[in-house]
Design an enzyme around this catalytic site. Structure first.
Site, PDB file in Angstrom:
ATOM      1  N   LYS A  12       0.810  -1.064   0.161  1.00  0.00           N
ATOM      2  CA  LYS A  12      -0.034  -0.001  -0.013  1.00  0.00           C
ATOM      3  C   LYS A  12       0.744   1.333  -0.016  1.00  0.00           C
ATOM      4  O   LYS A  12       1.806   1.390   0.861  1.00  0.00           O
ATOM      5  CB  LYS A  12      -1.152  -0.018   1.312  1.00  0.00           C
ATOM      6  N   THR A  57      -4.334  -4.994   1.016  1.00  0.00           N
ATOM      7  CA  THR A  57      -3.753  -3.615   1.386  1.00  0.00           C
ATOM      8  C   THR A  57      -4.387  -2.921   2.062  1.00  0.00           C
ATOM      9  O   THR A  57      -3.846  -2.015   2.786  1.00  0.00           O
ATOM     10  CB  THR A  57      -3.288  -3.109  -0.204  1.00  0.00           C
ATOM     11  N   HIS A 249      21.551  26.541 -11.839  1.00  0.00           N
ATOM     12  CA  HIS A 249      22.261  27.673 -12.213  1.00  0.00           C
ATOM     13  C   HIS A 249      21.641  29.065 -12.003  1.00  0.00           C
ATOM     14  O   HIS A 249      20.429  29.489 -12.080  1.00  0.00           O
ATOM     15  CB  HIS A 249      22.642  27.480 -13.902  1.00  0.00           C
TER      16      HIS A 249
END
Length: 299
Positions: A12, A57, A249
């Site tokens: 799960k 689950t 950057h």
């Protein structure tokens, strides 16, 4: 064509959980996303459709919630250990459990006279923990992501290889910024007591930040290594750390068309470029340790 089943697992994912602990008028908050993965003697679910060894689950989700209430959430790592031990030791078909946790930070809002129970979501990094247990051996990986840091000077980049496509100009002073993802592996127990997970996390985080701030950087690779080495050198219980540092950057804006000089002694204006970006990744190990963190530590 004959076939056979390879590695299989189920679980799960992303169980969202907020645990509020009340200490009188002072409340404490833990905000987690918990994922559980189980593997073991479950091939028949694939071959014949038999679910006899499959714990639903939904039950995994309910167990996470029940454990949070019954046992509390001492730390991300501690909670993961409780869950992994339960799933492996309570059901014979389960041979291995992995628990992945993300913890989201909240800061307390001062409310004089009203009790300490107001919070604002913190802009800090996300803390992570991954716990694996097979009934005999543990593996605990702590970590973080989205730890955004910036040095406004003390960084250069020059002396690099060049070819016909190189246009980047060398610089002896640049902005160095990155968003740190780090995963570190704790040494095998060997009879040692379980560490204070929260304290261990804060110390590792502190050494990462200290090394980033304290390194005169000739490359982001050098900074990465110094950050990882600082954690290994200062924390005996950590044998390996994997770092992923995107180079965020910052490019000076060209203001000459407006008759404005940029990058003066008083300051400068930059544009933060979010993509494309350089991506610097490496693992730093204690001497003699074997690398065990996967290249993709999210797996």
């Amino acid at each position: 064509m004959a076939t056979t089943l390879g590695h299989h697992q189920y679980g799960k994912a992303e169980i969202r959980l907020v645990r509020i602990t009340r200490d009188g008028d002072t409340h404490h908050l833990k905000d987690l996303a918990v994922s559980v993965v189980l593997s073991g003697d479950m091939a028949e679910a694939h071959y014949s459709g038999s679910n006899a060894n499959v714990l639903p689950t939904d039950t995994l989700k309910n167990t996470v919630y029940a454990f949070a209430q019954e046992h509390g959430v001492p730390s991300a790592e501690g909670f993961g250990i409780l869950l992994a031990r339960h799933f492996v030791t309570s059901r014979a078909p389960v041979h291995h459990a992995r628990v992945r946790i993300e913890e989201y930070a909240w800061d307390r809002i001062a409310t004089p006279g009203r009790g300490a129970h107001s919070f604002v979501r913190s802009g800090r990094e996300v803390r992570t923990a991954r716990v694996a247990f097979d009934g005999r051996k543990w593996e605990v990986l702590s970590g973080l992501r989205d730890l955004t840091v910036l040095n406004s000077t003390d960084s250069e980049f020059r002396g690099y290889a060049k070819d016909r496509y190189t246009t980047l100009e060398e610089t002896d002073d640049r902005v160095l910024a990155t968003s740190v993802t780090a995963v570190w592996r704790h040494a095998d127990g060997d009879g040692r007591p379980e560490p204070d997970w929260d304290l261990s996390y804060e110390r590792a985080r502190g050494h990462l930040l200290g090394a980033f701030a304290g390194t005169y950087s000739r490359s982001l690779q050098q900074t990465l290594y110094r950050m990882g080495a600082s954690v290994i050198d200062n924390l005996d219980g950590i044998d390996e750390i994997r770092l992923s540092l995107p180079n965020r950057h910052h490019v000076p804006v060209d203001l000459e068309p407006f008759g404005i000089e940029n990058d003066t002694a008083e300051g400068a204006v930059y544009v933060a470029v979010d993509r494309p970006y350089g991506l610097i990744e490496a693992t730093v190990l204690r001497a003699g340790a074997e690398p065990r963190i996967p290249v993709d530590p999210t797996r």
